[in-house]
Design a protein around this motif. Structure first.
Motif, PDB file in Angstrom:
ATOM      1  N   SER A 185      -2.932  14.503   0.809  1.00 22.78           N
ATOM      2  CA  SER A 185      -4.198  15.311   1.224  1.00 22.78           C
ATOM      3  C   SER A 185      -5.223  15.253   0.215  1.00 22.78           C
ATOM      4  O   SER A 185      -6.655  15.205   0.466  1.00 22.78           O
ATOM      5  CB  SER A 185      -4.016  16.759   1.485  1.00 22.78           C
ATOM      6  N   HIS A 186      -4.975  15.134  -1.036  1.00 22.08           N
ATOM      7  CA  HIS A 186      -6.104  15.157  -2.179  1.00 22.08           C
ATOM      8  C   HIS A 186      -6.767  13.804  -2.113  1.00 22.08           C
ATOM      9  O   HIS A 186      -8.002  13.741  -2.216  1.00 22.08           O
ATOM     10  CB  HIS A 186      -5.398  15.250  -3.537  1.00 22.08           C
ATOM     11  N   LYS A 206      -6.709  21.021  -6.015  1.00 20.44           N
ATOM     12  CA  LYS A 206      -6.989  19.926  -6.722  1.00 20.44           C
ATOM     13  C   LYS A 206      -7.511  18.793  -5.791  1.00 20.44           C
ATOM     14  O   LYS A 206      -7.124  18.592  -4.754  1.00 20.44           O
ATOM     15  CB  LYS A 206      -5.687  19.412  -7.505  1.00 20.44           C
ATOM     16  N   VAL A 207      -8.503  18.113  -6.440  1.00 20.47           N
ATOM     17  CA  VAL A 207      -8.906  16.837  -5.737  1.00 20.47           C
ATOM     18  C   VAL A 207      -8.772  15.749  -6.466  1.00 20.47           C
ATOM     19  O   VAL A 207      -8.722  15.577  -7.601  1.00 20.47           O
ATOM     20  CB  VAL A 207     -10.548  17.055  -5.290  1.00 20.47           C
ATOM     21  N   ALA A 208      -8.359  14.615  -5.581  1.00 12.89           N
ATOM     22  CA  ALA A 208      -7.928  13.319  -6.469  1.00 12.89           C
ATOM     23  C   ALA A 208      -9.364  12.922  -7.107  1.00 12.89           C
ATOM     24  O   ALA A 208     -10.082  12.671  -6.897  1.00 12.89           O
ATOM     25  CB  ALA A 208      -7.483  12.321  -5.527  1.00 12.89           C
ATOM     26  N   GLN A 221      -3.413   1.843   1.507  1.00 15.00           N
ATOM     27  CA  GLN A 221      -2.701   2.412   0.604  1.00 15.00           C
ATOM     28  C   GLN A 221      -3.520   3.227  -0.513  1.00 15.00           C
ATOM     29  O   GLN A 221      -2.747   4.249  -0.831  1.00 15.00           O
ATOM     30  CB  GLN A 221      -2.075   1.472  -0.070  1.00 15.00           C
ATOM     31  N   LEU A 222      -4.534   3.263  -0.814  1.00 16.15           N
ATOM     32  CA  LEU A 222      -5.225   3.839  -1.906  1.00 16.15           C
ATOM     33  C   LEU A 222      -5.445   5.172  -1.372  1.00 16.15           C
ATOM     34  O   LEU A 222      -5.386   6.225  -2.059  1.00 16.15           O
ATOM     35  CB  LEU A 222      -6.462   3.124  -2.508  1.00 16.15           C
ATOM     36  N   ALA A 223      -6.061   5.390  -0.070  1.00 17.08           N
ATOM     37  CA  ALA A 223      -6.530   6.498   0.441  1.00 17.08           C
ATOM     38  C   ALA A 223      -5.078   7.518   0.573  1.00 17.08           C
ATOM     39  O   ALA A 223      -5.267   8.965   0.708  1.00 17.08           O
ATOM     40  CB  ALA A 223      -6.991   6.541   1.958  1.00 17.08           C
ATOM     41  N   LEU A 224      -3.895   7.005   0.843  1.00 23.40           N
ATOM     42  CA  LEU A 224      -2.784   7.727   1.095  1.00 23.40           C
ATOM     43  C   LEU A 224      -1.999   7.813  -0.176  1.00 23.40           C
ATOM     44  O   LEU A 224      -0.789   8.213  -0.297  1.00 23.40           O
ATOM     45  CB  LEU A 224      -1.980   7.210   2.105  1.00 23.40           C
ATOM     46  N   ASN A 225      -2.420   7.693  -1.453  1.00 20.29           N
ATOM     47  CA  ASN A 225      -1.852   7.809  -2.620  1.00 20.29           C
ATOM     48  C   ASN A 225      -1.241   8.951  -2.792  1.00 20.29           C
ATOM     49  O   ASN A 225      -0.029   9.079  -3.119  1.00 20.29           O
ATOM     50  CB  ASN A 225      -2.598   7.124  -3.712  1.00 20.29           C
TER      51      ASN A 225
END
Length: 244
Positions: A153-154, A99-101, A146-150
């Motif tokens: 890994s995704h 899955k990709v975010a 914060q958004l990148a680490l939500n």
């Protein structure tokens, strides 16, 4: 910054619309892929928390749109969207991601690269804590982290893809930076959408009013000086006539 405002409205509206559908947003970018799933996955976030984190980040990019111009800014966002579609296929099929975010991670983090290089710090030392100085741009970078680490890994993979595209675009090693939206589409957007979105912030309105006041004051002073000069020369001529 009409394009930035449009992005904010589209992101919020798309999330609210999809959250009411039977298909949950967290299944947007996963195998098996479909075009509609991939397309919605480029703009629809998984949860409302991501939307709330992304809106102030995008709003801070309005200065970037003013620097680049709305047409170039919109062209950059569309190019990034196509790059996202290719990235999704690569991460899911080549790197075996399950899955990709979902969401405009690639657009936001590619804009971060341009934002870092083009927008200067207005207050480099606006805040200091234990000898560490923070600028007026620090809060935007913190929200981006914060958004990148939500979702770990995704979301980090999608953010890294955005940074990669931003570096490729800003390096100007390819003709991507020369691509523009057709002028006909830009003109149509300017006539139909721009009147609804174009507005200035209270801070900008205050500055404009102050500039207009100073200009009017300067014109009055100039006019008074010219009147005084004319009056002085006329008085001198009268004295000359009396002595003669």
């Amino acid at each position: 910054a009409p394009v930035t405002k449009s992005l904010c409205l589209i992101i919020t509206g798309t999330h609210l619309a999809i959250s009411n559908l039977s298909t949950a947003p967290n299944n947007l970018i996963s195998l098996p892929l479909s075009f509609s799933k991939m397309l919605l996955g480029t703009i629809a976030f998984e949860n409302m928390g991501e939307v709330l984190w992304s809106l102030p980040i995008l709003y801070s990019f309005r200065s970037l749109e003013r620097r680049m111009g709305s047409r170039k800014f919109a062209s950059f966002c569309l190019l990034c969207t196509f790059f996202v579609l290719l990235t999704q296929v690569g991460l899911l099929h080549v790197f075996s991601f399950t899955k990709v975010a979902s969401g405009p991670y690639c657009i936001i983090f590619s804009l971060f690269v341009i934002y870092f290089s083009m927008i200067p710090k207005l207050s480099p030392n606006s805040l200091s804590f234990m000898g560490v100085h923070f600028s007026d741009k620090t809060a935007t970078y913190f929200m981006g982290l914060q958004l990148a680490l939500n979702t770990w890994s995704h979301s980090l993979a999608s953010a890294a893809a955005g940074v990669a595209f931003g570096l490729l675009y800003s390096a100007e090693v390819s003709p991507l930076h020369k691509i523009r939206i057709p002028s006909s589409i830009s003109s149509l957007f300017r006539k139909t959408v721009l009147p609804w979105l174009e507005s200035s912030s209270p801070w900008e309105s205050g500055i404009k009013r102050e500039q207009q006041r100073l200009q009017q004051q300067l014109r009055r002073q100039t006019a008074q000086g010219e009147v005084g000069t004319v009056g002085g020369s006329g008085g001198g001529n009268n004295l000359t006539a009396l002595w003669s």
